[in-house]
Design an enzyme around this catalytic site. Structure first.
Site: not given
Ligand code: ATP
Ligand code: MG
Length: 568
Positions: A37, A263, A273
């Site tokens: 996003e 994650r 984020k």
């Molecule tokens: P927020 O940090 O606000 O939860 P987000 O990191 O999920 O948001 P996105 O832009 O939706 O924001 O993430 C893009 C992709 O990266 C998604 O498929 C998400 O699952 C993956 N992703 C985000 N954070 C992690 C993480 N810490 N480890 C692994 N994958 C991640």
């Protein structure tokens, strides 16, 4: 694409699933996507998702799409879109022609919403937001049906079309799926599919004033693009039944499947984020690319090589359960990579002047130094040597313990690549501070060895007073003081007040005046450093990428905060 050979990637449960699907001919090829996003910069957690999605596509000869999940115009900006593209490329991956946006599909998603309405599986709800939340029930109590749940199809269609036409203000109505208000899984309690948002979108402008939710946009975008394996993090596990419900109830062209992996979490680091946005907006860091940030932009600015991040992610692997990775596990591949690739240079962070009394005034010699003892192909360089030099202030002690092998009154040390020198006199100012050392050198020790075979224990780095260049050096420590920031309820309370230490008045060897931004070098005995974009010829600026040793592990034993540069 990334440099690692496919064979190196190892097999995890996701790769097993993909292999089995290909073997059983359920899919002819694998198609994945990375779906950020654009509401912030990418961080090291995203790197895990990027390496996984692009990595498996590469290994199995498929393809990976970059798809912007741009369904919330209120928080999304072009700056973030551009930064995300740059970061994915920097990390070593390329989507080729496959750049997509959820907003490309707004028209089709809208048609599918009408399809659900027509099949009696969606309705327009006028219940105010607060009330709707209260009616959703809890994990132990079922929800209650909305009084609008049984609206006739024609009325739903009419209202939904008028929502699109902009007749209603923000929040006045939503479109909900009609599933089951008593479902054990809260995500199935008539989830919202569309909300009214009078906001301009970076790509579609003012064409829309209703926007699909993540749940409605995501799986359908996957289906449109022919994604075979939709890989996401564990927090979406509970959304999978909804993902599947929508795919089953819509005339989508393909049936993608969602799989969840853990994650990435790292000690002393926050990968949210929302919180990172807060840090930037409240000015607690200097921006998204502040080298203390866990963002890819911050890491790049700090001098962390992309290859080290890929290697880190590979070593972490794909687990099905969330865990927190030790900071040392991140730092190890960084040091390993830089040790092999970073040219060696000399820089004095806290200078102490040394005058070599018996060295002729005005004389300059050049000594030859190896650029990298780990890599003979890196060659040598010539560094000027003179009578007046600087050494590191804490390489001298007036009254040292026995095991101190550096400079002290009467003690002899080697100046790297130059000569042996002996400290003869300590000069102090009126307050008793040591301001200069007077030494003598042994001309027979040129190059750093002695013909009579006498040994010295210490080798110091040095620069000349006349040829060295002034620099500011920014030493970074962990952004947080505790391994589990925010565990006490407040992230901000755990910020490390010593996360940035600025050293002015440093002196670096002349070759460093030409250091390119982003190219990391080793300052001998200090660590790895790289020129910052703020660097100017008249005032060089370097970031400390990482210390030489595992100062982190040492700090664990002592104070909680990562220690400053260590000496060898
Ligand atoms: P927020 O940090 O606000 O939860 P987000 O990191 O999920 O948001 P996105 O832009 O939706 O924001 O993430 C893009 C992709 O990266 C998604 O498929 C998400 O699952 C993956 N992703 C985000 N954070 C992690 C993480 N810490 N480890 C692994 N994958 C991640
Ligand atoms: Mg997300």
């Amino acid at each position: 694409m990334a440099a690692e050979p496919a064979a190196d990637a190892g097999r995890d449960f996701i790769r097993e699933i993909i292999q089995a699907d290909l073997d059983a001919k359920r899919h002819a090829t694998v198609v994945t996507r990375f779906p950020p996003e654009p509401n912030g910069y990418l961080h090291i957690g995203h790197a895990k998702s990027i390496c996984l999605n692009f990595g498996v596509a590469q290994e199995f000869g498929g393809r990976c799409h970059l798809r912007f999940d741009d369904t919330n115009p209120v928080k999304e900006e072009q700056e973030f879109i551009d930064a995300i593209k740059a970061d994915v490329h920097w990390l070593g991956f390329d989507w080729g022609a496959h750049l997509y946006h959820a907003s490309d599909y707004f028209e089709r998603l809208y048609e599918w919403a009408e399809h659900l309405i027509r099949s009696g599986k969606a309705y327009v709800d006028d219940t105010p937001v607060e009330e709707m939340r209260a009616m959703r029930g809890t994990l132990t109590e079922p929800g209650r049906n909305s009084p609008y749940r049984d609206r006739p199809v024609a009325e739903n269609l009419d209202l939904f079309r008028r929502m699109r036409a902009g007749e209603f203000p923000n929040g006045a109505r939503v479109l909900r799926a009609k599933i089951d208000m008593a479902a054990g899984n809260m995500n199935l309690r008539d989830p919202v599919l569309y909300r009214i948002l009078h906001a301009a979108h970076p790509r579609t402008g003012t064409a829309w004033c209703i926007y699909p939710t993540y749940d409605f946009a995501h799986g359908q975008s996957d289906a449109i693009e022919g994604i075979t394996h939709s890989l996401c993090t564990l927090e979406f596990e509970d959304h999978r039944p909804l993902y599947d419900w929508l795919i089953e109830n819509l005339p989508v062209p393909a049936h993608p499947r969602q799989y969840e992996f853990a994650r990435l979490n790292i000690e002393y680091t926050v990968l949210s984020k929302r919180f990172l946005t807060d840090l930037v907006q409240k000015g607690r860091v200097k921006g998204w690319d502040d080298p203390r940030m866990p963002t890819l932009a911050g890491m790049r600015r700090r001098g962390i090589p992309a290859a080290a991040i890929r290697e880190f992610v590979r070593r972490v692997g794909m687990a099905r359960a969330n865990s927190v990775v030790e900071l040392a596990m991140f730092e190890h591949p960084v040091r390993e990579h830089l040790n092999k690739t970073a040219p060696r240079r000399m820089a004095v962070l806290r200078p102490l002047k040394v005058v070599i009394d018996n060295y002729p005034e005005g004389k300059v010699e050049e000594v030859e130094l190896l650029n990298n003892p780990e890599d003979p192909a890196a060659g040598t360089r010539r560094v000027p040597f003179r009578r007046e030099i600087y050494v590191e202030r804490d390489d001298f002690m007036e009254d040292p313990p026995k095991k101190f092998f550096r400079l002290a009154p009467g003690r002899e040390v080697r100046l790297r690549g130059a000569y042996y020198v002996t400290c003869r006199e300590v000069v102090k100012n009126s307050t008793g501070e040591v301001v200069e050392l007077r030494c003598t050198y042994d001309p027979a020790t040129r190059g750093g060895g002695s013909p009579d075979g006498r040994k010295v224990q210490g080798t110091l780095h040095w620069v000349t007073e006349a040829d060295s260049v002034a620099a500011e050096i920014r030493v970074y420590n962990t952004l947080f003081t505790r391994p589990d920031p925010g565990a006490g309820g407040d992230f901000f309370a755990d910020l490390n007040p010593a996360s940035l230490e600025v050293l002015g008045g440093c002196r670096v060897e002349p070759a460093l005046a030409a250091a390119a931004v982003g190219e990391t070098v080793q300052f001998e005995r200090q660590g790895y450093f790289c020129a910052d974009p703020d660097s100017r010829p008249e005032r060089l600026v370097f970031n400390r990428t990482i210390g030489l040793r595992d100062s982190w592990a040492k700090a664990q034993a002592g104070p909680k905060v990562q220690a400053g540069p260590k000496k060898g």
